[in-house]
Motif scaffolding. Structure first.
Motif, PDB file in Angstrom:
ATOM      1  N   LEU A   1     -35.177  36.478  41.649  1.00 49.21           N
ATOM      2  CA  LEU A   1     -36.390  37.319  41.623  1.00 49.21           C
ATOM      3  C   LEU A   1     -36.261  38.014  40.262  1.00 49.21           C
ATOM      4  CD1 LEU A   1     -38.271  39.151  43.428  1.00 49.21           C
ATOM      5  CD2 LEU A   1     -36.442  40.825  43.704  1.00 49.21           C
ATOM      6  N   ILE A   2     -35.011  38.318  39.898  1.00 49.55           N
ATOM      7  CA  ILE A   2     -35.062  38.956  38.197  1.00 49.55           C
ATOM      8  C   ILE A   2     -35.783  37.974  37.308  1.00 49.55           C
ATOM      9  CG2 ILE A   2     -33.726  39.574  36.573  1.00 49.55           C
ATOM     10  CD1 ILE A   2     -31.597  40.464  38.532  1.00 49.55           C
ATOM     11  N   VAL A   3     -35.341  36.436  37.494  1.00 51.52           N
ATOM     12  CA  VAL A   3     -35.934  35.517  36.592  1.00 51.52           C
ATOM     13  C   VAL A   3     -37.344  35.553  36.787  1.00 51.52           C
ATOM     14  CG1 VAL A   3     -36.228  33.101  36.312  1.00 51.52           C
ATOM     15  CG2 VAL A   3     -33.709  34.213  36.286  1.00 51.52           C
ATOM     16  N   GLN A   4     -38.050  35.532  37.934  1.00 50.26           N
ATOM     17  CA  GLN A   4     -39.230  35.306  38.506  1.00 50.26           C
ATOM     18  C   GLN A   4     -40.019  36.458  37.915  1.00 50.26           C
ATOM     19  OE1 GLN A   4     -40.635  35.508  42.642  1.00 50.26           O
ATOM     20  NE2 GLN A   4     -41.910  33.396  42.115  1.00 50.26           N
ATOM     21  N   LEU A   5     -39.602  37.755  38.135  1.00 47.19           N
ATOM     22  CA  LEU A   5     -40.312  38.813  37.559  1.00 47.19           C
ATOM     23  C   LEU A   5     -40.483  38.881  36.243  1.00 47.19           C
ATOM     24  CD1 LEU A   5     -39.154  41.748  40.494  1.00 47.19           C
ATOM     25  CD2 LEU A   5     -41.235  40.186  40.408  1.00 47.19           C
ATOM     26  N   GLY A   6     -39.320  38.730  35.754  1.00 46.17           N
ATOM     27  CA  GLY A   6     -39.307  38.801  34.406  1.00 46.17           C
ATOM     28  C   GLY A   6     -40.055  37.477  33.347  1.00 46.17           C
ATOM     29  N   HIS A   7     -40.492  36.756  34.328  1.00 45.77           N
ATOM     30  CA  HIS A   7     -41.231  35.665  33.683  1.00 45.77           C
ATOM     31  C   HIS A   7     -40.585  34.519  32.855  1.00 45.77           C
ATOM     32  CE1 HIS A   7     -44.917  37.446  35.402  1.00 45.77           C
ATOM     33  NE2 HIS A   7     -44.662  38.682  34.762  1.00 45.77           N
ATOM     34  N   ASP A   8     -39.361  34.410  33.094  1.00 43.12           N
ATOM     35  CA  ASP A   8     -38.596  33.397  32.187  1.00 43.12           C
ATOM     36  C   ASP A   8     -37.755  32.509  33.277  1.00 43.12           C
ATOM     37  OD1 ASP A   8     -35.744  35.379  31.163  1.00 43.12           O
ATOM     38  OD2 ASP A   8     -36.498  35.211  33.149  1.00 43.12           O
ATOM     39  N   LEU A   9     -36.977  31.704  32.540  1.00 44.72           N
ATOM     40  CA  LEU A   9     -36.182  30.690  33.439  1.00 44.72           C
ATOM     41  C   LEU A   9     -34.911  30.921  33.452  1.00 44.72           C
ATOM     42  CD1 LEU A   9     -37.835  27.637  31.171  1.00 44.72           C
ATOM     43  CD2 LEU A   9     -38.318  28.305  33.414  1.00 44.72           C
ATOM     44  N   PRO A  10     -34.177  30.087  34.706  1.00 43.84           N
ATOM     45  CA  PRO A  10     -32.821  30.608  34.944  1.00 43.84           C
ATOM     46  C   PRO A  10     -31.961  29.980  34.034  1.00 43.84           C
ATOM     47  CG  PRO A  10     -33.769  29.326  36.970  1.00 43.84           C
ATOM     48  CD  PRO A  10     -34.823  29.404  35.512  1.00 43.84           C
ATOM     49  N   SER A  11     -30.723  30.665  33.836  1.00 39.10           N
ATOM     50  CA  SER A  11     -29.985  30.336  32.355  1.00 39.10           C
ATOM     51  C   SER A  11     -28.561  29.634  33.075  1.00 39.10           C
ATOM     52  CB  SER A  11     -29.619  31.290  31.457  1.00 39.10           C
ATOM     53  OG  SER A  11     -29.038  32.525  32.196  1.00 39.10           O
ATOM     54  N   HIS A  12     -28.279  29.718  34.260  1.00 39.96           N
ATOM     55  CA  HIS A  12     -26.985  29.327  34.898  1.00 39.96           C
ATOM     56  C   HIS A  12     -27.307  28.912  36.425  1.00 39.96           C
ATOM     57  CE1 HIS A  12     -22.974  29.483  36.534  1.00 39.96           C
ATOM     58  NE2 HIS A  12     -22.466  29.706  35.260  1.00 39.96           N
ATOM     59  N   ILE A  13     -26.682  27.938  37.057  1.00 44.48           N
ATOM     60  CA  ILE A  13     -26.802  27.348  38.181  1.00 44.48           C
ATOM     61  C   ILE A  13     -26.564  28.672  39.301  1.00 44.48           C
ATOM     62  CG2 ILE A  13     -26.058  25.846  39.972  1.00 44.48           C
ATOM     63  CD1 ILE A  13     -25.789  23.786  37.919  1.00 44.48           C
ATOM     64  N   LEU A  14     -25.661  29.174  39.117  1.00 44.75           N
ATOM     65  CA  LEU A  14     -24.954  30.060  40.035  1.00 44.75           C
ATOM     66  C   LEU A  14     -25.451  31.630  39.847  1.00 44.75           C
ATOM     67  CD1 LEU A  14     -22.916  31.052  42.511  1.00 44.75           C
ATOM     68  CD2 LEU A  14     -21.306  31.146  40.668  1.00 44.75           C
ATOM     69  N   VAL A  15     -25.766  32.056  38.611  1.00 47.51           N
ATOM     70  CA  VAL A  15     -25.921  33.314  38.277  1.00 47.51           C
ATOM     71  C   VAL A  15     -27.071  33.148  37.350  1.00 47.51           C
ATOM     72  CG1 VAL A  15     -24.279  34.975  38.747  1.00 47.51           C
ATOM     73  CG2 VAL A  15     -23.897  33.270  36.770  1.00 47.51           C
ATOM     74  N   PRO A  16     -28.417  32.823  37.741  1.00 47.81           N
ATOM     75  CA  PRO A  16     -29.499  32.401  37.042  1.00 47.81           C
ATOM     76  C   PRO A  16     -29.931  33.404  36.033  1.00 47.81           C
ATOM     77  CG  PRO A  16     -29.968  31.791  39.310  1.00 47.81           C
ATOM     78  CD  PRO A  16     -28.622  32.733  39.340  1.00 47.81           C
ATOM     79  N   ALA A  17     -29.740  34.798  36.267  1.00 48.12           N
ATOM     80  CA  ALA A  17     -30.161  35.859  35.587  1.00 48.12           C
ATOM     81  C   ALA A  17     -28.980  36.390  34.388  1.00 48.12           C
ATOM     82  CB  ALA A  17     -30.720  36.859  36.182  1.00 48.12           C
ATOM     83  N   ILE A  18     -28.090  35.555  34.255  1.00 54.44           N
ATOM     84  CA  ILE A  18     -26.869  36.180  33.557  1.00 54.44           C
ATOM     85  C   ILE A  18     -27.291  36.640  32.016  1.00 54.44           C
ATOM     86  CG2 ILE A  18     -26.027  33.924  32.751  1.00 54.44           C
ATOM     87  CD1 ILE A  18     -23.903  36.910  34.202  1.00 54.44           C
ATOM     88  N   HIS A  19     -28.601  35.902  31.576  1.00 57.07           N
ATOM     89  CA  HIS A  19     -28.871  36.586  30.423  1.00 57.07           C
ATOM     90  C   HIS A  19     -29.531  37.796  30.218  1.00 57.07           C
ATOM     91  CE1 HIS A  19     -32.225  34.404  32.324  1.00 57.07           C
ATOM     92  NE2 HIS A  19     -32.992  34.792  31.759  1.00 57.07           N
ATOM     93  N   ARG A  20     -29.800  38.340  31.352  1.00 51.09           N
ATOM     94  CA  ARG A  20     -30.263  39.762  31.365  1.00 51.09           C
ATOM     95  C   ARG A  20     -29.237  40.889  31.710  1.00 51.09           C
ATOM     96  NH1 ARG A  20     -35.322  39.687  29.423  1.00 51.09           N
ATOM     97  NH2 ARG A  20     -36.862  38.337  30.738  1.00 51.09           N
ATOM     98  N   ASN A  21     -29.368  41.902  30.977  1.00 55.40           N
ATOM     99  CA  ASN A  21     -28.438  43.122  31.268  1.00 55.40           C
ATOM    100  C   ASN A  21     -29.091  44.232  32.113  1.00 55.40           C
ATOM    101  OD1 ASN A  21     -29.951  44.837  29.740  1.00 55.40           O
ATOM    102  ND2 ASN A  21     -28.730  44.424  27.859  1.00 55.40           N
TER     103      ASN A  21
END
Ligand code: SF4
Lengths: 203, 475
Positions: free
Chosen positions: B155-175
């Motif tokens: 959801l964070i990735v989708q609402l942030g209009h970007d792409l997953p960065s990890h299989i398990l924790v796809p939004a790990i690039h966001r703080n």
């Protein structure tokens, strides 16, 4: 069964590709040297189960069979409760699920059920939609789940757990309340599933 | 059958998220410049590594489970046609409907048609690698159907209009501060007094999604396992969004790669132990759901299973590469990979990042890529892999079969510090090169001390003539 799809279908194409890719490939034997039988039983088994449940932030109450009713009344006293329609487990004032809508279930504080089996090593409870568990929606929408586990339902290992379950039934394996670590790996217990899991162990 | 189709097409370009638009070194350079990303990734991978090690250490039979998992996967691939037919028969007998798709385009069309037939224009989704791979959300959007991701990170990735960065924790690039901003901007129902405390953010997501769950007509999921013997589909998750999607809507559409089939119900006992401990470092993930077709009066009353090839049979056709299909998507190999830890998931340009992505993506797409070089061949991924996929050997194999991609020259100086402790890294690679001299038939049986302690436990693939750094420097 459906009629066989026409030749030239995606199904035939994919199967033909697989067969071509697999020509000359032999299947290996599968070694099963891992543990498939218990190495712990009796009191230590139940202690392990409780330890694992607590580690995963479930609340555990232990009671003797004769004290189950009073224990459940005590736990549920402040809440509106839903129970499966033909459950043997209930408390006074509980609503029997007669096909409540999702919105109606969302208004209810807690659900009270039994379980199909439990696994001590992983602290897992399995539901199989049996008479004392009901359809899946009732153990999902209310925010609290009170689950009664009898001592004879607890096995040691995952293989024993699966052996007790019928895959034809819809199954839910629950290990602690729902959780997420998606924000900076900070664990937050309780997201969409019930945020509180109370296990009543009858021993 | 009127036609014999022996061609093994790869996953087509132009659809889905396998074909990156930039070569790995260029994308990795950007990631390396992003201190926030590197700090988050370093923290995440270290934390998960420690948790995994603790729960794996609890099981004295861990290596026995790994060997069983490895053999089960090889057995499954060797009997894949029979097992898929058995799965189809079992699901159909239990009231489900099975569809087959040669590639991403065909799979997307099947799902779009199925959703259209229900008359709804919004679906809820459970995090699924397969649907990300085929670009299903984009296909649905093109058809005027909104796909709501319900996994918090997705959801964070989708609402942030970007792409997953990890299989398990796809939004790990966001703080947390960024996540708060995204929520306030994109969720009409978010409370303006929302803080960046993780619990508050998670509860905002809960409130936002709850109404959608309760009223959803159609859900789309992936599958962790599909059991041939019983037609049972399994989804493993943590938050309960999976249970919501799998239970409340009228119609459930599950998109499953053909390699996800498991022979018998009993075999699940192996994977249900390997996956959670390797993935989240838990003894068991909070929720696992299994269902077989349709259960009257309980859950979705219409169930579709879409079986997708999309290049998998091309992987199967390569004897030295086919075990990449054994992957159960736990992400353990990402968390132990020194290159992934620094370059991050986006650099791989595919939904499958890290060591497994470096071998799986090129094989699925058949496209020339620098990905097989995105590794130092240290071997940590093999040791972590719950189904013992020999990723290092496969990388060496792919380097030998793949033409060196033509990519823009990257100055080595800019990335020399890539590997953190550059001197140690170089020393390690020189040791590996030394290893070539003592390799026999492509495998190193034994290294001289002190590395012998390591080769005693496992065979090391012979390193390539050119190391990662040499290759990088030479471009
Ligand atoms: S390759 Fe192995 S370690 Fe990596 S994600 Fe797949 S199963 Fe996990």
């Amino acid at each position: 069964m459906n009629a066989r799809p026409p030749a030239g279908s995606a199904r035939d194409a994919v199967l033909a590709r697989i067969r071509a890719a697999n020509s000359g490939v032999a299947a290996p034997a599968v070694p099963r040297d891992y543990r498939r039988t218990p190495t712990v039983s009796g009191e230590p088994l139940l202690e392990l189960f409780v330890d694992r449940l607590v580690d995963y932030k479930a609340t555990v109450r232990t009671c003797a069979p004769g004290d189950l009713s009073s224990t459940l009344v005590d736990i549920c006293r402040e809440w509106t409760i839903v129970v499966p329609p033909s459950s043997g487990l209930t408390v006074p004032g509980a609503v029997a699920d007669d096909g409540l809508s999702h919105t109606q279930l969302d208004e209810i504080d807690a659900v009270l059920t039994g379980c199909a089996a439990a696994c001590a090593e992983t602290g897992t409870i399995a539901l199989d939609a049996g008479p004392d568990q009901g359809r899946r929606a009732i153990t999902l929408i209310p925010d609290r789940h009170v689950c009664v586990v009898r001592a004879d339902q607890v096995v040691h290992t995952v293989p024993e757990l699966l052996a007790r379950l019928d895959p034809a039934r819809p199954l839910t394996f629950i290990s602690g309340p729902s959780a997420t670590s998606d924000i900076e790996l900070h664990r937050v217990e309780g997201v969409h599933g019930p945020r509180t899991l109370i296990v009543v162990l009858v021993a | 059958m009127t036609q014999t189709f022996l061609g093994m097409p790869h996953a087509p370009a132009g659809v889905g998220h396998l074909h990156g638009d930039r070569p790995f070194p260029a994308a990795a350079r950007d990631a390396l410049a992003d201190t926030q990303l590197r700090r988050n990734l370093g923290h995440a991978t270290a934390t998960i590594r420690a948790k995994r090690a603790a729960v794996v250490g609890e099981l004295e039979d861990w290596e026995d489970l790994r060997r069983a998992g490895e053999a089960l996967k090889a057995y499954t691939m060797a009997n894949l046609d029979e097992l898929l037919l058995q799965l189809e028969t079992a699901v159909t007998a239990r009231g489900g409907i099975v569809h087959w798709a040669r590639d991403a385009t065909e799979a997307n069309q099947i799902v779009v048609d199925l959703v259209r037939a229900t008359g709804t224009d919004e679906v809820v989704k459970v995090k699924s690698m397969a649907t990300a791979e085929i670009g299903l959300n984009e296909a649905l959007a093109d058809a005027g159907i909104a796909a709501v991701e319900t996994d918090l990170a997705e959801l964070i990735v989708q609402l942030g209009h970007d792409l997953p960065s990890h299989i398990l924790v796809p939004a790990i690039h966001r703080n947390r501060a960024e996540i708060r901003e995204i929520f306030l901007r994109e969720m009409p129902d978010a409370d303006p007094s929302l803080t960046d405390e993780p619990r508050q953010l998670a509860m905002a997501a809960r409130a936002h999604l709850r109404a959608k769950f309760l009223s959803a007509k159609v859900a789309i999921s992936g599958a962790n396992f599909g059991i041939a013997e019983t037609g049972t589909i399994t989804v493993v998750e943590s938050e309960g969004n999976g249970r919501m999607c799998l239970t409340l809507p009228d119609t459930l559409i599950t998109v499953m790669g053909i390699e996800k089939v498991v022979p018998t119900w009993t075999d699940l006992e192996v994977f249900l132990q390997l996956l959670p401990r390797s993935s989240t470092g838990e003894r068991m993930n909070p929720y696992t759901s299994t269902w077989s077709g349709v259960t009257p009066g309980d859950g979705p009353q219409t169930f579709h299973l879409v079986l997708v090839d999309n290049g998998r049979t091309a992987v199967l056709a390569d004897p030295a590469g086919r075990s990449a299909l054994h992957c159960i998507r736990c992400s353990a190999c990402l968390n132990v990979c020194p290159v992934y830890e620094r370059a991050g998931g986006h650099a791989y340009g595919s939904v499958y990042p890290g060591p497994i992505g470096a071998v799986l993506t090129p094989q699925l797409t058949g496209a020339a890529t620098s990905l097989p070089y995105a590794s130092s061949l240290c071997g940590a991924c093999f040791d972590a892999c719950p189904v013992r996929i020999d990723i290092p050997s496969m990388l060496v194999h792919l380097r030998s079969t793949q033409p060196h991609p033509v990519i823009e020259r990257a100055s080595f100086g800019a990335v020399a510090w890539t590997m953190g402790s550059a001197r140690r890294f170089r020393f390690g690679e020189q040791l590996l090169r030394l290893g070539r001299l003592i390799a026999r038939r492509g495998r190193i049986r034994r290294l001289p001390p002190p590395l012998s302690a390591w080769t005693d436990a496992r065979d090391l693939p012979a390193p390539p003539a050119q190391t990662f750094r040499d290759w990088w420097a030479a471009r």
